[in-house]
Design a protein around this motif. Structure first.
Motif, mmCIF file in Angstrom:
data_model
loop_
_atom_site.group_PDB
_atom_site.id
_atom_site.type_symbol
_atom_site.label_atom_id
_atom_site.label_comp_id
_atom_site.label_asym_id
_atom_site.label_seq_id
_atom_site.Cartn_x
_atom_site.Cartn_y
_atom_site.Cartn_z
ATOM 1 N N MET A 1 25.035 70.598 9.595
ATOM 2 C CA MET A 1 24.790 71.977 11.333
ATOM 3 C C MET A 1 23.809 70.979 11.147
ATOM 4 O O MET A 1 22.323 71.320 10.562
ATOM 5 N N MET A 2 23.008 71.174 12.439
ATOM 6 C CA MET A 2 21.876 70.531 13.032
ATOM 7 C C MET A 2 21.367 72.597 13.563
ATOM 8 O O MET A 2 21.635 73.253 13.726
ATOM 9 N N THR A 3 20.235 72.802 12.973
ATOM 10 C CA THR A 3 19.351 73.593 13.303
ATOM 11 C C THR A 3 17.907 72.689 13.838
ATOM 12 O O THR A 3 17.756 72.052 13.339
ATOM 13 N N ALA A 4 16.959 74.035 14.313
ATOM 14 C CA ALA A 4 16.016 73.847 14.894
ATOM 15 C C ALA A 4 15.139 73.920 13.579
ATOM 16 O O ALA A 4 15.083 74.833 12.862
ATOM 17 N N SER A 5 13.734 73.263 13.679
ATOM 18 C CA SER A 5 12.927 73.938 13.186
ATOM 19 C C SER A 5 11.197 73.599 13.934
ATOM 20 O O SER A 5 11.096 73.221 14.621
ATOM 21 N N SER A 6 10.683 73.999 13.077
ATOM 22 C CA SER A 6 9.251 74.233 13.275
ATOM 23 C C SER A 6 8.268 72.417 13.800
ATOM 24 O O SER A 6 7.863 72.338 14.699
ATOM 25 N N THR A 7 9.031 71.730 13.164
ATOM 26 C CA THR A 7 8.737 70.335 13.816
ATOM 27 C C THR A 7 9.312 69.486 14.172
ATOM 28 O O THR A 7 9.276 68.796 15.142
ATOM 29 N N ASP A 8 11.067 70.237 15.175
ATOM 30 C CA ASP A 8 11.097 69.113 15.899
ATOM 31 C C ASP A 8 10.175 69.542 17.824
ATOM 32 O O ASP A 8 9.218 69.940 18.167
ATOM 33 N N PRO A 9 10.598 68.039 18.148
ATOM 34 C CA PRO A 9 9.283 67.335 19.168
ATOM 35 C C PRO A 9 9.571 68.377 20.335
ATOM 36 O O PRO A 9 10.384 69.222 20.397
ATOM 37 N N VAL A 10 8.729 68.907 20.940
ATOM 38 C CA VAL A 10 8.772 69.905 22.284
ATOM 39 C C VAL A 10 9.408 69.504 23.215
ATOM 40 O O VAL A 10 8.790 67.990 23.415
ATOM 41 N N SER A 11 10.526 70.217 23.975
ATOM 42 C CA SER A 11 10.804 69.730 25.117
ATOM 43 C C SER A 11 9.682 68.821 26.685
ATOM 44 O O SER A 11 8.920 70.734 26.607
ATOM 45 N N PRO A 12 10.301 68.304 27.361
ATOM 46 C CA PRO A 12 8.949 68.899 28.817
ATOM 47 C C PRO A 12 9.255 69.506 29.298
ATOM 48 O O PRO A 12 10.738 70.277 29.215
ATOM 49 N N VAL A 13 8.321 69.984 30.406
ATOM 50 C CA VAL A 13 8.728 70.903 31.662
ATOM 51 C C VAL A 13 9.530 70.611 32.418
ATOM 52 O O VAL A 13 8.937 69.765 33.316
ATOM 53 N N LEU A 14 10.081 71.414 32.695
ATOM 54 C CA LEU A 14 11.802 71.023 33.984
ATOM 55 C C LEU A 14 11.950 71.729 35.078
ATOM 56 O O LEU A 14 11.289 71.351 36.003
ATOM 57 N N ALA A 15 10.674 72.546 34.690
ATOM 58 C CA ALA A 15 10.851 73.580 36.113
ATOM 59 C C ALA A 15 9.369 74.930 35.702
ATOM 60 O O ALA A 15 9.240 75.213 34.566
ATOM 61 N N GLU A 16 8.645 75.710 36.927
ATOM 62 C CA GLU A 16 7.924 75.529 36.398
ATOM 63 C C GLU A 16 8.514 77.465 37.413
ATOM 64 O O GLU A 16 8.690 77.616 38.181
ATOM 65 N N VAL A 17 7.955 79.164 37.028
ATOM 66 C CA VAL A 17 7.875 80.001 37.100
ATOM 67 C C VAL A 17 6.254 80.451 37.973
ATOM 68 O O VAL A 17 5.791 80.522 37.852
#
Length: 321
Positions: A1-17
């Protein structure tokens, strides 16, 4: 099972509010665009990682029903592929289909719910109605699943079990269309099994559907959805707007901010907003289609995501892709 961790790469910003000229929030995610030949033309984040496509998997589920022998077409096949808004014409067709196959609303194992469309939900409640299974946005899919089980002599009380013959067939169809193995099987909001694939695989699946030979189950699903988009989504929904404004386009959103789309020439896209903010789908989709060279007034309609201060527009959600 895949889980998120603190070492996962940060995704790019796709939209701003953006409110009053101040960026008060950012939505990150991953995105992929496929060229007409199926190659990756543009990617942001890591679209090779598996995600739950949620309701963007519904065309593949519907194709499996056809492979299993269910004779559906037109509005009925579109509704079997739908996350419908719970509008009166959609509820009526679900009830008609239940009657046609000798089923009862109580046979449906999707949860009782209010209409997905907020405008429809207000009127529905004002008329004195409560939550019903027919009103749940996946009720068309569940009706068709029960119908194909009855046709094949498969158990109807366990049709949502991942080991059920129908669900095993759906997994096969998903893998064939996506061109990859399912990474995980979970449970969707409606209770049905949910197959995780990558965004590349999701875009590839939609490309498969629009390019499939005429008469093939995949093409039949795509044709029904494109001919009757109001039954796939609703009269006030972006998937409907797109399929009406861009003939030949196949579009289907999913919960937790997933979007997949294929143009009639085989170009395709898929993206997922990490935090599940559905409000971002329109602006990101519009900007991505612009990047792909699509020109249509519907893009401005999709991109319009105002922020209000009182009753005045003071900002917007804007795509950064």
């Amino acid at each position: 099972m895949m889980t998120a961790s603190s070492t996962d790469p940060v995704s790019p910003v796709l939209a701003e509010v953006v409110r009053s000229g101040f960026v008060e929030g950012r939505h990150r995610g991953s995105l992929v665009i496929l060229a007409a030949d199926g190659s990756i033309e543009h990617a942001l984040g890591d679209p090779s990682l598996p995600v739950f496509p949620r309701s963007s998997n519904k065309p593949m589920q519907a194709a499996a029903l056809l492979r299993a022998g269910l004779d559906l077409s037109g509005e009925r096949l579109a509704l079997a592929s739908a996350s419908h808004s719970g509008e009166e014409f959609q509820r009526a067709l679900v009830r008609t289909m239940l009657d046609e196959y000798g089923l009862r609303e109580s046979d449906l194992q999707c949860p009782a719910d209010l209409p997905l469309d907020p405008v429809e939900a207000e009127g529905y409640l004002a008329a004195g109605h409560g939550r019903e299974r027919v009103t749940m946005n996946c009720s068309g899919k569940h009706t068709a699943m029960l119908a194909v089980c009855a046709l094949n002599g498969w158990p109807t009380d366990s049709y949502l079990d991942p080991s059920h013959p129908l669900q095993r067939l759906i997994l096969t169809v998903v893998e064939e269309a996506a061109g990859e193995r399912v990474a995980a099987v979970g449970t969707d909001g409606c209770g049905a099994p949910l197959m995780a694939i990558s965004l590349v695989g999701l875009a590839r699946a939609f490309r498969t559907f629009v390019l499939a030979p005429e008469g093939a189950p995949e093409r039949r699903v795509a044709d029904a959805m494109r001919a009757h988009p109001e039954y796939v989504a609703g009269t006030r929904r972006p998937d409907t707007w797109l399929m009406r404004a861009l003939p030949g386009t196949l579009s289907k959103m999913g919960a937790e901010a997933v979007q997949a789309l294929a143009l009639p020439d085989g170009r395709a896209l898929a993206f997922k907003i990490d935090d599940g903010a559905v409000r971002v789908l329109g602006p990101v989709l519009a900007r991505t289609l612009e990047r792909m060279g699509v020109e249509s007034p519907v893009l401005a309609r999709l991109a319009d995501a105002p922020l209000l201060g009182g009753e005045a527009k003071v900002g917007e959600i804007r795509a950064t892709v």
